[in-house]
Design an enzyme around this catalytic site. Structure first.
Site, short mmCIF file in Angstrom:
data_model
loop_
_atom_site.label_atom_id
_atom_site.label_comp_id
_atom_site.label_asym_id
_atom_site.label_seq_id
_atom_site.Cartn_x
_atom_site.Cartn_y
_atom_site.Cartn_z
N ASP A 176 8.27 -10.09 4.84
CA ASP A 176 7.86 -10.46 6.18
C ASP A 176 7.15 -9.28 6.85
O ASP A 176 6.27 -8.67 6.25
CB ASP A 176 9.06 -10.97 6.99
CG ASP A 176 8.65 -11.72 8.24
OD1 ASP A 176 8.34 -12.92 8.13
OD2 ASP A 176 8.64 -11.12 9.33
N TYR A 302 4.11 -9.48 17.18
CA TYR A 302 3.04 -10.47 16.99
C TYR A 302 1.92 -10.22 18.00
O TYR A 302 0.73 -10.24 17.64
CB TYR A 302 3.60 -11.88 17.18
CG TYR A 302 4.51 -12.34 16.08
CD1 TYR A 302 4.03 -13.13 15.04
CD2 TYR A 302 5.85 -12.00 16.07
CE1 TYR A 302 4.86 -13.57 14.02
CE2 TYR A 302 6.69 -12.41 15.06
CZ TYR A 302 6.19 -13.19 14.03
OH TYR A 302 7.03 -13.61 13.02
N HIS A 355 12.14 -17.09 1.66
CA HIS A 355 11.59 -16.04 2.52
C HIS A 355 12.58 -14.91 2.77
O HIS A 355 12.18 -13.75 2.84
CB HIS A 355 11.18 -16.68 3.85
CG HIS A 355 10.48 -15.75 4.77
ND1 HIS A 355 9.20 -15.31 4.56
CD2 HIS A 355 10.88 -15.16 5.94
CE1 HIS A 355 8.83 -14.51 5.54
NE2 HIS A 355 9.84 -14.39 6.39
#
Length: 378
Positions: A176, A302, A355
């Site tokens: 990630d 982000y 993930h």
């Protein structure tokens, strides 16, 4: 000269835990929508049961004690206190390994891989693990000025390893955001990085027409999965990269709201959904967002990376790289798609996992990390 490292154990006040339980019990639940479970978002039946466990059964104290057993320290780098957890093998030939988490995870993801990495089976290298919370995540410092995108974080973690902890050469591993930060760090400081292990090799990599050209049946299926993720699964990233403060108001006020946002990702991105995890693993990870009120500051990675022109795509042509591909990963990969972006010396397709690989399949993850670094000369 290295700065003073301050002990930074976690001590959550009993009053905070009592308030959390009270908020959970007073949750205002919406009516379920007329859609199949998980299709329109978090399944309310599953969420209500997990919140009941959080309020009535979950005991934070053993997990707090485990975390404090990882020698947590605060190290100020570039004006932010990095909260760093460590596990030493005690061996003189151990490899320093920077192990970095992502969103919506935490260093709690590494709980089950620490022992096999620091005390491996015969023939595998031992590691001295350095596991920082990403700035803005968990119980560490929160940036108070703009500019903390991937590049600045990568520079801060390199400073942590070399200047503050004295590891002139070290390995890097992560998935990630840990994969994105690790690739940027390896790109910027190739002379210091022994090797880079990623379990998300295509995160941030732009698709090219060559992927579809000559694609076999397997690759066509993966491209269809990629299209489905683009169509229905990436709105969270768009929101967090543009308006993170608005959403965080509700998540900071409601533990059930926080859980709904994060657990949906654990369900959607894992091999087997939430059944791949224990309630304690899920809830301990949530505590890294609830107690320190870090849901807004964690989402800023982000926002900042959207503004960082070098924040997402980082070819790593110099550092030996391993790609561990787990079948339920959100960005499915093949060797043909991965290879142009790295100095790829190891490519492994694992039989199961998704993930959150270190938490879902710790034995497979730890073995792949160990075998990769065992094959590298130092």
């Amino acid at each position: 000269m290295a700065s003073a490292h301050r002990p930074a154990p976690i001590h959550v006040a009993e009053e905070e835990l009592a308030e959390l339980r009270e908020r959970l019990r007073r949750t205002r639940w919406p009516e379920p929508l007329p859609a199949a479970p998980w299709e329109a978002g978090t399944d309310l039946t599953v969420l209500r049961e997990l919140c009941r466990i959080w309020a009535d059964e979950y005991d934070w104290r053993p997990h707090e004690a485990w975390l404090n057993g990882l020698d947590p320290i605060a190290v100020e780098v570039d004006g932010v206190d990095l909260h760093v957890f460590r596990a030493s093998s005690g061996r003189t030939d151990a490899i320093p390994l920077l192990l970095t988490h992502g969103w919506p995870g935490s260093i709690a993801e590494f709980r089950h891989v620490i022992e096999p990495l620091v005390d491996p089976v015969a023939g595998q290298p031992a590691f001295d693990l350095v596991m920082p919370s990403i700035p803005g995540f968990g119980f560490g410092g929160k940036p108070t000025e703009p500019g903390w995108g991937v590049t600045r974080i990568a520079e801060a973690l390199h400073t942590l390893m070399v200047t503050e902890l004295g590891h002139a050469r070290y390995g890097v591993a992560g998935g990630d955001w840990g994969a994105i930060i690790g690739s940027r760090l390896s790109q910027l400081h190739a002379g210091s990085v022994i090797g880079f292990h990623t379990n998300l090799p295509l995160l941030g990599v732009h698709r090219t027409p060559s992927w579809a050209e000559g694609a076999d049946e397997h690759e066509r299926r993966l491209l269809a999965r990629w299209d489905e993720m683009d169509a229905t699964g990436r709105a969270y990233a768009q929101l967090q990269s543009t308006r993170p403060q608005s959403l965080a108001m509700a998540q900071t006020d409601s533990p059930a709201g926080l859980a709904a946002w994060i657990l949906e990702k654990f369900q959607a991105w894992s091999d087997g959904g939430l059944d791949a995890f224990t309630p304690d693993d899920l809830l301990t990870n949530l505590m890294f967002y609830w107690i320190p009120r870090s849901v807004a500051s964690s989402a800023m990675i982000y926002y900042e990376s959207r503004l960082d022109p070098d924040g997402r795509v980082h070819p790593v042509p110099e550092v030996p790289t391993a790609a561990a591909v787990f079948p339920a990963e959100i960005n499915p990969a093949t060797r043909r798609w991965v290879e142009p972006n790295y100095r790829l010396v190891r490519y492994t397709e694992l039989p199961r996992g998704g993930h959150f690989a270190a938490l879902e399949q710790p034995a497979l993850y730890a073995r792949d990390v160990g075998e990769f670094f065992a094959g590298l000369g130092r």
